[in-house]
Structure formats: structure tokens, C-alpha cells
Scaffold this active site. Structure first.
Site, PDB file in Angstrom:
ATOM      1  N   SER A 145       1.284  -1.579  -0.127  1.00 32.61           N
ATOM      2  CA  SER A 145       0.346   0.162  -0.309  1.00 32.61           C
ATOM      3  C   SER A 145       0.374   1.369  -0.126  1.00 32.61           C
ATOM      4  O   SER A 145       2.342   1.142   0.666  1.00 32.61           O
ATOM      5  CB  SER A 145      -1.077   0.092   0.916  1.00 32.61           C
ATOM      6  OG  SER A 145      -1.412   1.063   1.157  1.00 32.61           O
TER       7      SER A 145
ATOM      8  N   ARG B 275     -19.549  -8.042 -46.685  1.00 29.38           N
ATOM      9  CA  ARG B 275     -18.626  -7.211 -45.379  1.00 29.38           C
ATOM     10  C   ARG B 275     -19.339  -6.455 -44.618  1.00 29.38           C
ATOM     11  O   ARG B 275     -20.119  -5.074 -44.740  1.00 29.38           O
ATOM     12  CB  ARG B 275     -17.520  -6.394 -46.238  1.00 29.38           C
ATOM     13  CG  ARG B 275     -16.475  -5.971 -45.622  1.00 29.38           C
ATOM     14  CD  ARG B 275     -15.106  -5.006 -45.881  1.00 29.38           C
ATOM     15  NE  ARG B 275     -14.638  -6.743 -46.793  1.00 29.38           N
ATOM     16  CZ  ARG B 275     -14.690  -7.104 -47.492  1.00 29.38           C
ATOM     17  NH1 ARG B 275     -14.694  -6.036 -48.984  1.00 29.38           N
ATOM     18  NH2 ARG B 275     -14.448  -8.471 -48.440  1.00 29.38           N
TER      19      ARG B 275
END
Lengths: 451, 451, 451, 451
Positions: free
Chosen positions: A274, A313
Site C-alpha cells: 500500500s 462485409r
């Protein structure tokens, strides 16, 4: 490289998924295309050499590429433009042979396939490392009693080993599925403008065959421009593996809670330290796996909802894949590596495990005592007696053993020793060891097969 | 039954997924459990008969069940309560033998497996119907030219057949995957309180074996309470199939647009009739398939993000599956049935198809003419010439043929007949027929195998 | 009613979202439409009476409706058919006035708006109950020290009150947003076939105005057939509220773990009782909230990805909303009610809270001691000293106090009393009480405003 | 910069969301923190200058940062380490004052807020550009008839203007919501280790106030470490705007289809040019908007399902936000810019619009003729007559006018001129112009307000 490249990816995988790797893979496809066309005699051999010379990421201006892609709508068009210019520079006569008969999607999809071919094995490698670590835990703690927990409440005892065996078996199933699906998905894309290869006339199929061979990927029965199902099945398999890794990560994070403390990452040194609290070590590995298991499902949903791609496509759907699929794969690589690391250095605190199993003062053995009393008293009576004893033990803050001793029917049925023995978790582990053995046998078989 | 049961499900599938079917499946598991326990001598044979008599949906008060489920947190607890009461009514002595050694999740998960075993074949049956319809279209229109479309713009010609062949191949791949995944996923869940079957002592594994046999489902190596990966892989396979059905639905909806008009559902009579507009027929089948393809990805994402289930039984994740997975399956059944119906009665309007292929006055053949001019003029010159001709044809609203005739270099290279021939879509179909043949061969092989 | 109606919905909300309620709402729209048209003189007044008489759910055959919906593609067409038939039965001359000038979507969307208008207040009511319970907890335990936890590790102390105040503030913000968004979203849909109301000629806007007035909902500037954004913003607000409820549910489930035991649902009697384990009470309320927080995000994603609806009425996207939005709302109602119930009866175990805060033997106070040593020793030295002390305390299984006492620099700076005082969590609560006060002040202000 | 930075983001927005911008924003927070602490007298003024000098992205090694982040679990820890080292280099005595009393999350969240504060206005600016373009279209084509389309079938006429007005109104609503939500979401995060600011003692609230003032963002009533609801409401608003942009993109892509041809991007030059087909221009803008509308919902779902963050700081959920929220914002910026560009240069082909409105030879006017015949013949008879005429017109490939002329009842009711007039779309536009006017009035009002 981004600032999150080590946190949310296996760095090695990130390398293969980088912009440079993507563009180089596209260039590789262009070179192989030219070579395949020379093989069948469609283009002169010296054009191949010119294209090969030109087709290096070092010659590509990525800033220009990115800028032009916005107008072109894809990466292939501006890349082919730069490549063609470069070839013209190298050997003017060869510039006409770049990207011949192919369409942008052929190059983009096949390059993706090449990238996945490089990255998927990395994920599988880390999944294997994670599984092997689970196997070691399963073996070592095969019969070590531990509180089984359902709905986050202690239920009945299991063993550390059977929990690890569950992780192991799921990882093995998940890896197998990824391997299977990558075999069917990682194939050539080659169809030309609308998927018929018309521009290549009778050379089409021989070129496709040569191209597949040169790139080391199979040639499918037909192009799959707007049919993304095989690719999706691979993405699904990866996503399920990420779910399994997330499950393991969550189990470990829960076991590592300050108040539970049954596992801890050993030798983690500065890992998860931490910034303000000296005593704290955050479970970074599980956090990565859990973050991935929160992100990957949505990325897969994007890919799935992009499947209905229009005609030959898509408009929108295909484009939605470009960043999404690599991101999914990248997160999977991070998850697999993180959990392989975490599992590999997981320290099991047997003392805390034993202490937690005792935290209910025997309530966790309630079912066992019901089972034990049933032959003599019948199940409903046994259950009613134990219900009352649990109630009493809770209210009076005493042990279940004491509460049971206070019931005449219990005392009339079981001796103090029998009660004690029944309340001993070691005597109520059911098939835990057998399940461990089954999972280990399966794991050994696979490792031998792939050795 | 809900008002949407026919719209958003195959009604037959909905039947198997109904509340009544779910509860009956759970009762069936309880009966089989008792029978398996009698088989190994753990409980008396007459208890089985009492439980079998009692375990009918007709004896269950679903309103009470629903109400009690809210407090219990699942369906099994209140159902076992009602069942036990009923057994007590039938044969008091047998009531102690209900649900012995099992946990709620054993019953809930195994009942789900039984439901899926019934429903998945319905989805596969409709997917087969859809595929067969595609095969007929592919065969019949193998070489019928049609505009290939990319980004919703006409690109180069394809054939009706090759479009149908693409649909066919994707449906076949999708069905195969669903079949494979249902085989590995649809297995017994049986682990007791924490997955060790401890309450059943040494009878545990024989009971599990008997239970699997009685229910007609395999017994896995270990229980999978909080490991949902196999189930997820089945859900994934179904979701991908839904994506493919959505893709086909979108293609058909686009082809059926008023301005395109290339397909229409024949004999649709009142199907899709508008409430206010006499002339209108809405493409209901494709709408269902597309709605499913929008909903299923998210449902799958829920299932995937529910995978990290805590320890031996999840809190939140498992519960999130209960309505979600059946809903996903139900939507898949609706999609498969709708598209099977739509494809089965699809009318192809060859006249409109031909007319649309001519709507650009030849521009759709631009690539073909580039290819044809390339050997003589080189590719860049050929492309520049055709670019200019396309530009001119668009500005002057003339045909590409006319625009080309106005270019000296073209005229110097190709005769008017050669130009005409090059601009004929029938001469620029590439591998369309070959791809159709490959897809049909694969389809025939599968149909023969499964015959 | 389904078997999950009490588990995954507030039963009262489920009533308003039922098939019958939906169909009746559609009928109500048809009646109001006729009445509005009579008001402006377009249709005879007696037609309104005939339609009103006919337009009761009792006259509708829901099975037929469901069946016909599959072919029609929506519910309105077959419903209008049944309604028209019924009106013909009541008063033949009036049957021509049913559904005049409207389109299916007008009826379906407006009926949805009416349903939401009934259900959203139920959700808000339960959210208010939940918030009020949080306020009571915040007030009562304003300064009760509790371990603050980050990354599931104990960090530094907070108070029970400040945790509850955080829940309270988030619930209040969430409820406010739902209220705001429901005001803008719950408006009339009325546009006819393509959204121009052309079939009603010059009567159109007066009819719209009358219709809105009769139904008690505002008339927007124009119809919103294929623009779903306002509806989506309401769905978003509800989804965020579900996320907050899930966060509270997760906190409670974690605090209720056997090994933590800081909270428990009081007076839960049979709530969450296990089917096999006498001692176990499952946290059902949090499980519902967590399940909802896993499901709602995906349902919202479906709604969002359905937003691009084609032209004047969507194909697929609109249809995808029909079951999805009510499901999202239903889950929100379940979550709000569950958490209101759970929070209302939450028992706080101050003893366990205090004990857990001591479980690290003072490590949780490490930051406090760094802060205390900093003025004298500088921050880096202070941190280094405390780091070492934490390390020692962990290794030697001693308290942080003892470890600190062993450091000369500490002893040279602080007296034993000062160390003790610094390590007392009550002296390191920072702004906890101030934050509680701010949240309560805001809550009181809102309650007064709405009183 | 990535190769997709121009395609999937507004490049200017991408700049603000880059790694460098993120890290610099974090450094800016650290500087402001020091300055705020000096303001209240907690740290010496010269420490601020040392920190300010050190806190430049130029001094940070991003490769090292990325590498260390993997072990630390976030970016703040290794960044503070590098910053502290640099400060030590500049002025050793000041290094103890870096990041004082803050936690990693304070820095990471506040930096995010600063980034969003820079980027959201860019999105709003492009949304305004898009809206203004819609307003111009709505004004210019206010009464230009166009086929209304529902379910992708021509329904009844609308006007180009009313379609644009619908887009306009949705964009305006969407922008307003984003503006509102950014005001409540973009606030300071400052709570220290567990959200109580305990490490800062009585200086805490003054420092928070000064910090907010220095950074130009409001200070909320309390920290929001694990309460992400305000941030989520902003993300939701952005996501809904993306949905609206996707809807507009889809409409345009459909209108631009080769067979429809009603709109085209003017002056697009090379934009969307195909790599192989000379004649083709792909609608790139709509494709970007549609891709974003497929991706953003899932990203939002990730953020929502990450909301249940554990206790005072989440494990997995918070981490899942780090890449996801910027990605959502980036895609929104791409979508807004693309559609602003596309709408700004949209060319309307009035000729094709008129031709398409005639493509059904009058069927699109079927409802109009029903309405016209109803007063004389009653609605059911009128509908039956028109149904039959539509049928006949379709079968015989004749016009609806001719088919109607063949019906005695029609001819007995309407003169040929009346039929012709009724079938003229210009006479059946309903409230189209009125709706345009309402939307424009609202738009003008807003523009004046914000001027």
C-alpha cells in the site's frame, strides 16, 4: 506499450498484440501473397523480393498510417499505399504487384489470425502453469480439512485439496477448449473483393493453397468475411477460461481476507504494498483476474452482437471487432499469468484453516451429527434435535458438543466419545480424497499425452 | 405461457422451459435419487414408491412455492417441503427419505440439465431445417449472379448460391459445436452440502452412478457446484449459433427492403401484416432472429460475469443464472425456428436481382475491367483509367461501358465485344460455384453420417 | 405469475408488469384514444362506450393473442383484432372506430409508459425505505469504530456510521436520478404509421393533447418511435440504482461471513435456512441484490445496443426491448425491496466488530503511528520504523504496540501512554462523524422537502 | 498514440486520454495537494515548489512505471515513488511531503475527473456540430416528401426534414443529459486510506476545500471511493448519446445503400475509397458511429457490473474501470466527431428520394386512400377495398391508382382527380412540418441560451 501493459496483459502477449506487431503481420501477409502468386507464375519472382524488402515495419510511418486510416476506414488501405510507394522506391516495376487480387479484409483478418496463433499458446502456457500449481496443492493438502463455504457461510468441511482439485479440473477443461477452438478458428482469410476471388481467375485456389502453406495456417473451404462464428467460438473458449480464472481469483481473495487469513502470497515482497499503510499487502493477482472476469464478458458480448454483419462485409460490426478481440485476448493473457504467479507462490496457513473450522464451535458439523443420529432416531427427529442444539449453542455461546450433551435423546444414543468423533471434521470428508485423485489422474494423463 | 411465448420462443421449447416443466424436472430428480438410494440398499424400496406417487406437479402448489422461494432463496427448499408433506400424507414412514444427502443445488442444477437435454435437440432440429433450406437455395442458384455488397455498397458480383452456401456452412459449424458442447455439459450434479457427498458415507459413489443411469446423464469426475465452465461452453455455442442466425436474418431483411426487393417470404399470408398499412408485410422472422442476436450476447455476458462463484456455492452468481440461461435458450429456440420457417419459404426474385446488378450501369464491374486491362497496361494505369471512367460515368449518368469506350487506351486494348464480355457479371463469378460445391459436399456428408 | 415472481421481483411490481397488466394497459390506451377522438368530434360518443365496454382483459383470449402475435410480429395487431371483434359484438357500428389513426407502436409504447408510471414509484418507495434504514444506522453508530477494508484487507479504522452514510448518500443520489429521468421519459407515444399522424389530418394535435390528458402523461414535442434515448436514460438511472443496491448487498454479505460476523439479519426466522445444514442462514437479500447487479447491466447493454433502430420503426432493436426493459425494471424492484427488508432488520454485532478491529493486534493502526511519529522523526524515517515494526509483529505474532516498544526511536519519541492512545482506533476516525452528519443533513432536507 | 487513434477517437480527445495526459494529471493532483497543504500551513511552501518542479511527465520513466504498476497493482504507487525520488533530487528535505495523507485512489480518481473535464466538452462540441447540421437539413427539407420506412419496408410518406428533426431533438436531449451529469460527476476524490482523511487530522476539510479550488472542481459531501454511481450516471449519459449517434449513422448508411442512394457524403474525395474497387466509397462515418454503438453498451455494462465494490475500496471492480471508462469516452468522441463530419457534408439526392417514393407505384399511399374512402364507405370496407387493390397492383405489376380505378366502389366515391390528389405524397405529410418547427424552435432557444 501503454502504462497498463504489464498490469492488464502478459507483457510478452502484449508484444504480439502491439501496433507494430499488427502492422508487421499485415506486411507479412502481403509478402506471402506475392510469394504465393509468384509460385503459381502470376507475378515475376523479382517482385516478391522487392516487396519483401519493402515490407518491414521500419519503413512504415505509423503516425501517417493512423491518420489516413480515419479517412480510409481501415488500416489496410493506407498501409498498402505506403507499401506500394516503398516498393516503387525499391523497384518501380514491382509496385503493380502489391496486394494483387486481395481485399483489405483478407489482410486484416489473416494478420489477426497470425497474431492469435502467437498469443494463444502464451495463454495456454500460463493456464498450464496455474493448473500445475493447483495439482501440487491438491496433492499436498488432499485430506487437510477446511471449512466448506456456501453463500459465504461455513457449511460442512471439505479439504484444501478438493478445492484445489476443482480449480485444476476447470482449468484443464478450459485449456482443452481453447486449444480445440484455436485449431478451427485460426485459418486463412482470402476471398478478394466480395469473397469469390474473381480477380485471380483460375489462379485463385492454387494461390490460396500456397498462401496458407507459406503462412502456416489451414485454408478453409470458403472465405469467412462476414461469417465470424469460428473466431467467436475461440473468443468464447478464452472468455470461459477467464471466468474460471476469475473464480479462482475470487476464492483466493476471500481466503486471504484479514479475518480469514487461510492463504497468502508468499515471497511477494513489494507486491501489492500500500502507498499509505505499512502493514498492508493487496492481493494484486486475484484483482487482475477479477477485473478481467468483469471486462471480458462484455467484450465477448460486443463481438457476439457484432456477428450479424451485412452481406459480404459488415458495416459497424466488423469494425467493432478490431480493438475488441485483441483486448479480450490481452486481458486473458494478464489473467492467466497473474493467477499462474499467484497460485505458484500461494502459502497455505494450516493453522488458520484449522482455527476457522472451529470458529463456529462445532456448528459446521451440524449435518454430520444429524446423519449420525438418523439411524436411531429417524431423520426428522434427528434434525429437530440438532436444530434446537444449534439454536442453544448460538444463544448460549457454547459449543455444539455441549449443547448436544444437554439433550437426553442424544446422550441416550451416542456416547461422549461418539459425539466427539462425529464432530471431528476429519471424519466427515466424504469423497474429497477420491475427487482429488480423479482430478490428478486426469491431469497426469494429459501431461503425459502432451509430453 | 406468456404473451410472448410464441414470438420469442419455439412454443415446443417453451413448454420444456415452463415453470411446470422445471418443477417436474426437480421432482423427477428427487424420485430418481430415492430410487438410486433404494438400489444400493440405503432406503427401503417402498419409500421410492411413496415418493414417486407424491412427486407430481399436480400435487404442488406453485403459488405457495413461489412465495416461499423468496424467503428460502431458492426453489428446492420449499419444493422439498411440499414434497415431504405430500409423502407424509401418502406414507408417513417414507417422509424421512426425501432429498436424502442431497443439497438444493444438486436438484436445481440437475433439473436444468434435464430441461436442456430436452430443448437443445429442438434448437438443433430447427437449425438443421434452416441449413437444409440454405442447401436447396445454394444448389438451385449456384451460378445466379447477384450484387455482392460490402459496407452496404455494391462491390462485385457474387451468386445467390454462394451467399446461401455461406449461411449453410456457418449453420453447420454452429450446430456441430452445440452438439459437442451439450455432450460435455449435460451431466449430473450431485455433491451434497459442500460437494463431498459426506452425508452419504460409503454409499456416495454407487448412488451417484445409479442416479446418472436412472436419469440418462453421465456422472462427471466430481461435482461442479461453483464451476460453471462446461455449462458456459454450451451457452457460448448456442449464443454463436444465434449470432449466425442473426446474420442470416439481417441479410434477408436487407434483401427484402422495398427498394431492393430481391427476396420475399412466399405464402406468408397474414404474417407480418401491418395494422394500418394495407400494402405492408413486415419481415417478422428476421426481426425475431435479430432481436435474439441483440439479447443473447448480453445474457451470455451475465452468465460469464457470474462465473466467479464464491467457494463451494455462489452468492449472487449462481442465482443470476436461474432465469438467464433458460431465457438464452428460449431465444435461441425462437431464432432457430423463425429462420427455419423464413428460409423454408424464401422466394428469390431473380428479376429484381438482375435489375439491381444493373443499377450502377456497370460500375459494379469496375474491378473486372481493371483486371482485364492490367496485362496490357499495367495495374496502376489500368486502375487510373477505370477510376476516371467511373467518375465520368457517375457525373454524366452514363454507363461504365460508354465511359470506357470514350477512353482511347481502353479502345486500343479491348474490342467493344471484349468490353461487353468483361462487363458481364456472369463472366466474373470467380470461385462462387466451387465454394457452393464445397459447402454442399460437406453438408451431404454430415447428413449421411447422421442418417 | 412465475415461480420466481417473489424471488426476482417485488410481487406488487410483478403485478403491474404481468401479461394481464400489459394487455390491459394496451386496452386502456385504445379506450383513451377513442375518447380523445370523440372529444374532438372525430368519432361518435357512443363508440367510446362500446369500446370501453369491450376493452377489458376479461374478454381477451391470451392464448390466442400469444399465438397470433408470432405471425403478426407484435401484440397490438392481434389485440386490436380481438378488441374489434368484441366491439362488433357489443355495437357493430362502432367497430370501425377502434385504433383509428394509430399504429401498433403507439399502443405498445404508451402501454409500457403506463406500466412504468405504476412501477417506478414502487422501486423508489423501497429505495426510500432502504435509505431510511441506512440513516438510522448512520445516526446510531456514528462513531462506532470498525475496520475499514480496502482490497478485502483491513486498512485503517472507519465507523459503522460512515459506512452506512456512504450507502445512504448513494441511495439518495440514485433515487433522485430515477425520479428525474422518469419525468422526462414517461410521455405519450403517438405518431401513426410513420410518425406524422397523417391519417388524422387536422385533428392530430388536438387528439394527441386529449390523449395525453386522459392518460395523465405529457405529450412530447414529437413522436419518438425510433428514438429511444429518453427511455434509455430512465433505464440507465434504474440500472445505476441497482448497482448501488448491489454494492450495499455485497458489503453486507461480506460482513455477514461466518469468519467476520459483524452483521446478521435479525428475526429472519426461516429466511435463508439451508435444506441440509441446521445451523446455516443464507443472506438471501444480498444474494438477490447481487444477482440483480449481475443481470441488469447486461439487460441495459441490450437496450443500448438496440438503440440504432432503423428509420421510422426498428427491425430487431425495438422488438429486443419488449421483454428486456420490463425484466430490468422487475429485477430493480426485487433488489430494492430485498435490500430495504435486509437493511431494515440488520443487526449490528458491536462485539464482533471490536474484536475484528483487534484481529491484527494493532497493524490496522500502522498509518496512525506513522502520522504520529512524523513531526518528530520525519515521514520516511517514521514509515521505515513502522514498516519494520509491522514486519516484526507479524513474524513474532506479537502486537504492534509491543513491536513499537522495542524500537528505541519510538520509545524516545512517545511515552507508552502516547503509543497506546495513538493505537486506539477511536482516536483515528478523522472526518467520519462529519461525513455522517453531512449525509444525514442532506437526507433530512430531502425528507422534509418531499413531506 | 495507437494506429486506431484517429479511427476510433477524436484525435484531440485521444490526446487528453493518452498515457502521458493521465500521468500528468496524476502529477497535477500531487502538486495541487502539496499546494493545498501549504495553504493551510501543514507543509512548508518551498516543498510545493520542489514538488511542482519535479512533477512533470518529462521526468517520469513510463516504461519503469508500467513495469512497477504490475507489482503495485496501480499506477499511483510507482508514480509517487518516481516523483518522490525526483523531489529528493531537487530538494531532499521536501521529499517527505509528497502524497501526504492521500491514498492512491485519491490521485487516480481525481486525475480521471480532470481528464474527463477536458474531454467531455469536446464530445459536446461535436454533438453540437452534428445537431446544427441536422437543424440545417430539417429547415431546408422541411416539407420534402420521402418514404417513411418501418421494419425496413416503405410505410407512408414523411419528409426529409422531419427525419432530420428527429435526429436533432435526440442529439439535443442527449447533449443536455451529458452536460448535467458531468456537473454532478466531475468532483474531487479525497479521502485518504479508508475515506476518513484521518491522517490529516483537523487540517482535512480545509485541505480538501483548497484542493478542489486549485483543481477547479467541486468538493463533494464525502469521498466516493467505492461509490461509483455519479461517475456511472455520466458514463450512462455518454452511452445514450452514442446510441443516438449510432441510430443516425444507421439511418444514413441505409439511405446511402447503392439501391437506395438518397444521401451521399459530398466532397468526400478519398474518404472510404476501396482498395480494390474503383467505383466504391464506403460510409466510414456511419461505420464508426455504428461500431461505437456496438462497443459502448458492453463497456458500460462492465462499469455497471463493477459497481458492487467491496467495502472502502474494491478488488477487481475498481481496477476494471481503469481502461474501460476512458475507452468508452474515446469511442464516444470518435462517434460524435464522425457523425458531425458526415452530417456536415451530407448531400441529399432529391431526385432519388422522389424516385424511391414512387418505387411501389403508389402502394406507399395505401393508408391515405383508406382514410380518404372511410367517410363514405366505412373503415372496414375501405380497408378491404384497398387491400384488394394493393394485392392486384402487386400481382399485375400495375400502379395502385390503376388498381383503384378498376374498383367500382372507389370510382363511385372519388373522381380520378381526387384519387390522384389522394395518392400524392405531398398531401399526406401530416404534422411533419409542425414537428420540424417544434424541434427547430427548441434548438434555437438552446443556442440563444448558450450564446
Amino acid at each position: 506499450m501503454t502504462v497498463y501493459s504489464s498490469l492488464f496483459s502478459d507483457p510478452e502477449a502484449a508484444e504480439f498484440l502491439s501496433d507494430r506487431a499488427l502492422v508487421q503481420a499485415m506486411l507479412d501477409v502481403e509478402v506471402a501473397l506475392a510469394e504465393a502468386q509468384a509460385d503459381v507464375g502470376l507475378i515475376p519472382r523479382d517482385a516478391v523480393e522487392a516487396i519483401r524488402t519493402a515490407a518491414s515495419i521500419e519503413h512504415i510511418d505509423l503516425v501517417v498510417l493512423a491518420h489516413e486510416a480515419a479517412a480510409a476506414g481501415n488500416l489496410a488501405i493506407p498501409l498498402v499505399r505506403q507499401l506500394t510507394e516503398r516498393v516503387r522506391h525499391v523497384r518501380p516495376a514491382s509496385s503493380d504487384y502489391v496486394h494483387l487480387g486481395a481485399t483489405s479484409q483478407d489482410v486484416i483478418d489473416t494478420a489477426l489470425v497470425l497474431q492469435l496463433k502467437a498469443v494463444v499458446p502464451l495463454i495456454l502456457g500460463n493456464a498450464k502453469r496455474a493448473a500445475d500449481a493447483c495439482a501440487r496443492l491438491a496433492e499436498r493438502y488432499r485430506t487437510t480439512p477446511m471449512a466448506g463455504r456456501t453463500w459465504l457461510q461455513q457449511a460442512t468441511p471439505i479439504t484444501v485439496g478438493v478445492k484445489a482439485a476443482g480449480w485444476l479440473a476447470a482449468l484443464e477443461r478450459g485449456s482443452l477448449a481453447v486449444r480445440e477452438r484455436s485449431e478451427t478458428a485460426l485459418v486463412l482469410q482470402f476471398g478478394g473483393a466480395s469473397g469469390t476471388l474473381a480477380a485471380l481467375g483460375s489462379h485463385a485456389q492454387p494461390i490460396a493453397a500456397a498462401l496458407g502453406k507459406l503462412l502456416g495456417i489451414p485454408v478453409p473451404a470458403m472465405p469467412w468475411h462476414s461469417h465470424r462464428d469460428s473466431l467467436l467460438r475461440l473468443a468464447c473458449a478464452v472468455a470461459v477460461l477467464v471466468g474460471t480464472l476469475g473464480k479462482i481469483g475470487k476464492d483466493i481473495a476471500l481466503l486471504a481476507q484479514t479475518e480469514v487469513g487461510e492463504v497468502v502470497e508468499a515471497n511477494a515482497s513489494d507486491r501489492g504494498r500500500s502507498s499509505s499503510m505499512p502493514h498492508k499487502h493487496n492481493p494484486v493477482g486475484p484483482a487482475i483476474a477479477l477485473a478481467a472476469s468483469l471486462r471480458v464478458p462484455a467484450l465477448l458480448a460486443t463481438l457476439l452482437s457484432s456477428m450479424p454483419q451485412e452481406h459480404e462485409r459488415g458495416l459497424g460490426g466488423w469494425q467493432a471487432e478490431w480493438e475488441t478481440l485483441p483486448e479480450l485476448i490481452r486481458l486473458a493473457s494478464a489473467s492467466a499469468r497473474s493467477m499462474a504467479d499467484t497460485l505458484g507462490r500461494l502459502h497455505i496457513d494450516e493453522e488458520r484453516i484449522a482455527a476457522n473450522l472451529d470458529v463456529t464451535r462445532g456448528l459446521v458439523m451440524a449435518e454430520a451429527i444429524v446423519v449420525r443420529l438418523t439411524p436411531a432416531l429417524g431423520r426428522s427427529t434427528a434434525r429437530a434435535i440438532v436444530d434446537a442444539a444449534c439454536e442453544r449453542a448460538t444463544t448460549d455461546r457454547t459449543s455444539l458438543a455441549d449443547a448436544l450433551q444437554a439433550d437426553r435423546r442424544v446422550v441416550g444414543t451416542l456416547s461422549p466419545d461418539e459425539i466427539r468423533e462425529t464432530l471431528n471434521p476429519e471424519n466427515y470428508l466424504g469423497q474429497a480424497a477420491a475427487f482429488v485423485d480423479a482430478a490428478l489422474a486426469d491431469w497426469r494423463r494429459r501431461r503425459t499425452e502432451h509430453a
